[in-house]
Motif scaffolding. Structure first.
Motif, PDB file in Angstrom:
ATOM      1  N   GLU A  33       0.834  -1.195   0.000  1.00  0.00           N
ATOM      2  CA  GLU A  33       0.000   0.000   0.000  1.00  0.00           C
ATOM      3  C   GLU A  33       0.871   1.247   0.000  1.00  0.00           C
ATOM      4  O   GLU A  33       1.973   1.245   0.536  1.00  0.00           O
ATOM      5  CB  GLU A  33      -0.875  -0.017   1.253  1.00  0.00           C
ATOM      6  N   LEU A  34       0.314   2.318  -0.584  1.00  0.00           N
ATOM      7  CA  LEU A  34       1.049   3.568  -0.731  1.00  0.00           C
ATOM      8  C   LEU A  34       0.047   4.703  -0.619  1.00  0.00           C
ATOM      9  O   LEU A  34      -0.993   4.669  -1.272  1.00  0.00           O
ATOM     10  CB  LEU A  34       1.709   3.574  -2.110  1.00  0.00           C
ATOM     11  N   TRP A  35       0.323   5.696   0.244  1.00  0.00           N
ATOM     12  CA  TRP A  35      -0.582   6.838   0.356  1.00  0.00           C
ATOM     13  C   TRP A  35       0.163   8.075   0.822  1.00  0.00           C
ATOM     14  O   TRP A  35       1.257   7.991   1.354  1.00  0.00           O
ATOM     15  CB  TRP A  35      -1.774   6.520   1.245  1.00  0.00           C
ATOM     16  N   TYR A  36      -0.470   9.232   0.593  1.00  0.00           N
ATOM     17  CA  TYR A  36       0.051  10.534   0.995  1.00  0.00           C
ATOM     18  C   TYR A  36      -0.865  11.119   2.061  1.00  0.00           C
ATOM     19  O   TYR A  36      -2.083  11.049   1.937  1.00  0.00           O
ATOM     20  CB  TYR A  36       0.095  11.476  -0.213  1.00  0.00           C
ATOM     21  N   GLY A  39       1.777  15.887   4.213  1.00  0.00           N
ATOM     22  CA  GLY A  39       3.164  16.184   3.881  1.00  0.00           C
ATOM     23  C   GLY A  39       4.115  15.003   3.901  1.00  0.00           C
ATOM     24  O   GLY A  39       5.330  15.166   3.792  1.00  0.00           O
ATOM     25  N   ARG A  40       3.571  13.801   4.050  1.00  0.00           N
ATOM     26  CA  ARG A  40       4.419  12.592   4.050  1.00  0.00           C
ATOM     27  C   ARG A  40       3.799  11.550   3.128  1.00  0.00           C
ATOM     28  O   ARG A  40       2.587  11.485   2.980  1.00  0.00           O
ATOM     29  CB  ARG A  40       4.545  11.999   5.445  1.00  0.00           C
ATOM     30  N   VAL A  41       4.649  10.723   2.563  1.00  0.00           N
ATOM     31  CA  VAL A  41       4.175   9.578   1.794  1.00  0.00           C
ATOM     32  C   VAL A  41       4.491   8.335   2.628  1.00  0.00           C
ATOM     33  O   VAL A  41       5.561   8.220   3.231  1.00  0.00           O
ATOM     34  CB  VAL A  41       4.794   9.518   0.374  1.00  0.00           C
ATOM     35  N   TYR A  42       3.499   7.435   2.720  1.00  0.00           N
ATOM     36  CA  TYR A  42       3.598   6.227   3.530  1.00  0.00           C
ATOM     37  C   TYR A  42       3.537   5.016   2.608  1.00  0.00           C
ATOM     38  O   TYR A  42       2.795   5.009   1.628  1.00  0.00           O
ATOM     39  CB  TYR A  42       2.433   6.160   4.521  1.00  0.00           C
ATOM     40  N   ILE A  43       4.274   3.973   2.976  1.00  0.00           N
ATOM     41  CA  ILE A  43       4.284   2.756   2.173  1.00  0.00           C
ATOM     42  C   ILE A  43       4.379   1.556   3.109  1.00  0.00           C
ATOM     43  O   ILE A  43       5.084   1.602   4.122  1.00  0.00           O
ATOM     44  CB  ILE A  43       5.445   2.783   1.151  1.00  0.00           C
ATOM     45  N   ILE A  70      12.129  -4.669   7.817  1.00  0.00           N
ATOM     46  CA  ILE A  70      11.078  -3.680   8.073  1.00  0.00           C
ATOM     47  C   ILE A  70       9.867  -3.990   7.198  1.00  0.00           C
ATOM     48  O   ILE A  70       9.985  -4.702   6.195  1.00  0.00           O
ATOM     49  CB  ILE A  70      11.581  -2.240   7.801  1.00  0.00           C
ATOM     50  N   LYS A  71       8.700  -3.460   7.577  1.00  0.00           N
ATOM     51  CA  LYS A  71       7.470  -3.686   6.812  1.00  0.00           C
ATOM     52  C   LYS A  71       6.777  -2.391   6.416  1.00  0.00           C
ATOM     53  O   LYS A  71       5.722  -2.433   5.802  1.00  0.00           O
ATOM     54  CB  LYS A  71       6.495  -4.539   7.620  1.00  0.00           C
ATOM     55  N   GLU A  72       7.354  -1.250   6.805  1.00  0.00           N
ATOM     56  CA  GLU A  72       6.719   0.025   6.513  1.00  0.00           C
ATOM     57  C   GLU A  72       7.758   1.138   6.551  1.00  0.00           C
ATOM     58  O   GLU A  72       8.825   0.980   7.151  1.00  0.00           O
ATOM     59  CB  GLU A  72       5.610   0.311   7.524  1.00  0.00           C
ATOM     60  N   ALA A  73       7.399   2.240   5.906  1.00  0.00           N
ATOM     61  CA  ALA A  73       8.273   3.411   5.912  1.00  0.00           C
ATOM     62  C   ALA A  73       7.431   4.636   5.602  1.00  0.00           C
ATOM     63  O   ALA A  73       6.346   4.536   5.029  1.00  0.00           O
ATOM     64  CB  ALA A  73       9.375   3.259   4.873  1.00  0.00           C
ATOM     65  N   SER A  74       7.942   5.795   5.983  1.00  0.00           N
ATOM     66  CA  SER A  74       7.317   7.050   5.585  1.00  0.00           C
ATOM     67  C   SER A  74       8.419   8.064   5.313  1.00  0.00           C
ATOM     68  O   SER A  74       9.507   7.983   5.895  1.00  0.00           O
ATOM     69  CB  SER A  74       6.353   7.561   6.655  1.00  0.00           C
ATOM     70  N   PHE A  75       8.117   8.980   4.403  1.00  0.00           N
ATOM     71  CA  PHE A  75       9.103   9.965   3.972  1.00  0.00           C
ATOM     72  C   PHE A  75       8.422  11.324   3.826  1.00  0.00           C
ATOM     73  O   PHE A  75       7.313  11.409   3.302  1.00  0.00           O
ATOM     74  CB  PHE A  75       9.680   9.582   2.602  1.00  0.00           C
ATOM     75  N   PRO A  76       9.099  12.403   4.241  1.00  0.00           N
ATOM     76  CA  PRO A  76       8.539  13.731   4.005  1.00  0.00           C
ATOM     77  C   PRO A  76       8.657  14.097   2.530  1.00  0.00           C
ATOM     78  O   PRO A  76       9.646  13.749   1.877  1.00  0.00           O
ATOM     79  CB  PRO A  76       9.406  14.642   4.870  1.00  0.00           C
ATOM     80  N   VAL A  77       7.644  14.765   2.012  1.00  0.00           N
ATOM     81  CA  VAL A  77       7.697  15.291   0.644  1.00  0.00           C
ATOM     82  C   VAL A  77       7.155  16.714   0.650  1.00  0.00           C
ATOM     83  O   VAL A  77       6.271  17.047   1.436  1.00  0.00           O
ATOM     84  CB  VAL A  77       6.919  14.419  -0.375  1.00  0.00           C
ATOM     85  N   GLU A  78       7.723  17.519  -0.223  1.00  0.00           N
ATOM     86  CA  GLU A  78       7.299  18.907  -0.369  1.00  0.00           C
ATOM     87  C   GLU A  78       7.001  19.176  -1.826  1.00  0.00           C
ATOM     88  O   GLU A  78       7.548  18.506  -2.708  1.00  0.00           O
ATOM     89  CB  GLU A  78       8.392  19.844   0.130  1.00  0.00           C
ATOM     90  N   GLU A  79       6.186  20.159  -2.078  1.00  0.00           N
ATOM     91  CA  GLU A  79       5.807  20.482  -3.451  1.00  0.00           C
ATOM     92  C   GLU A  79       7.035  20.749  -4.323  1.00  0.00           C
ATOM     93  O   GLU A  79       7.059  20.405  -5.492  1.00  0.00           O
ATOM     94  CB  GLU A  79       4.862  21.683  -3.465  1.00  0.00           C
TER      95      GLU A  79
END
Length: 108
Positions: A33-36, A39-43, A70-79
């Motif tokens: 799964e992948l979602w925003y 301000g972060r994208v999660y997977i 690991i089974k999950e991660a999140s990352f900050p994203v900006e425009e």
């Protein structure tokens, strides 16, 4: 852990094959799964060595397990990042990749 809110402001991205995610047919990484959100994208994914995000700026951020997989991660994203793509490396070193996602489309 990573949790997905069910509220306004959550922009879900396409999941799995609908997103054109490349999976290795003989083991390797598998993206679930992948979602925003905010301000972060999660997977989330099957157990993996690491996940990393690559942005248009060529900026790369990694998440690795401190003690194993690991089974999950999140990352900050900006425009200003313009787009991002996430790679997940499975326990056997094989990788799965998301499509590139453009932030101007996500933030509409």
């Amino acid at each position: 852990g990573v949790s997905r809110g069910d509220k306004a402001g959550v922009h879900r991205l396409h999941i799995l094959f609908r997103a054109g995610i490349v999976l290795h047919p003989h083991g390797g990484a598998q993206i679930k799964e992948l979602w925003y959100e905010d301000g972060r994208v999660y997977i989330t994914f099957a157990p993996a060595r690491e996940a990393f995000i690559t942005k248009a700026t060529r900026n790369v951020s990694r998440v690795k397990g401190k003690e194993g997989l690991i089974k999950e991660a999140s990352f900050p994203v900006e425009e200003d990042d313009v787009y991002f793509r996430i790679t997940v490396e499975g326990p056997d070193g094989k990788r799965a990749y998301t499509n590139a996602y453009f932030l101007d489309e996500i933030l509409k």
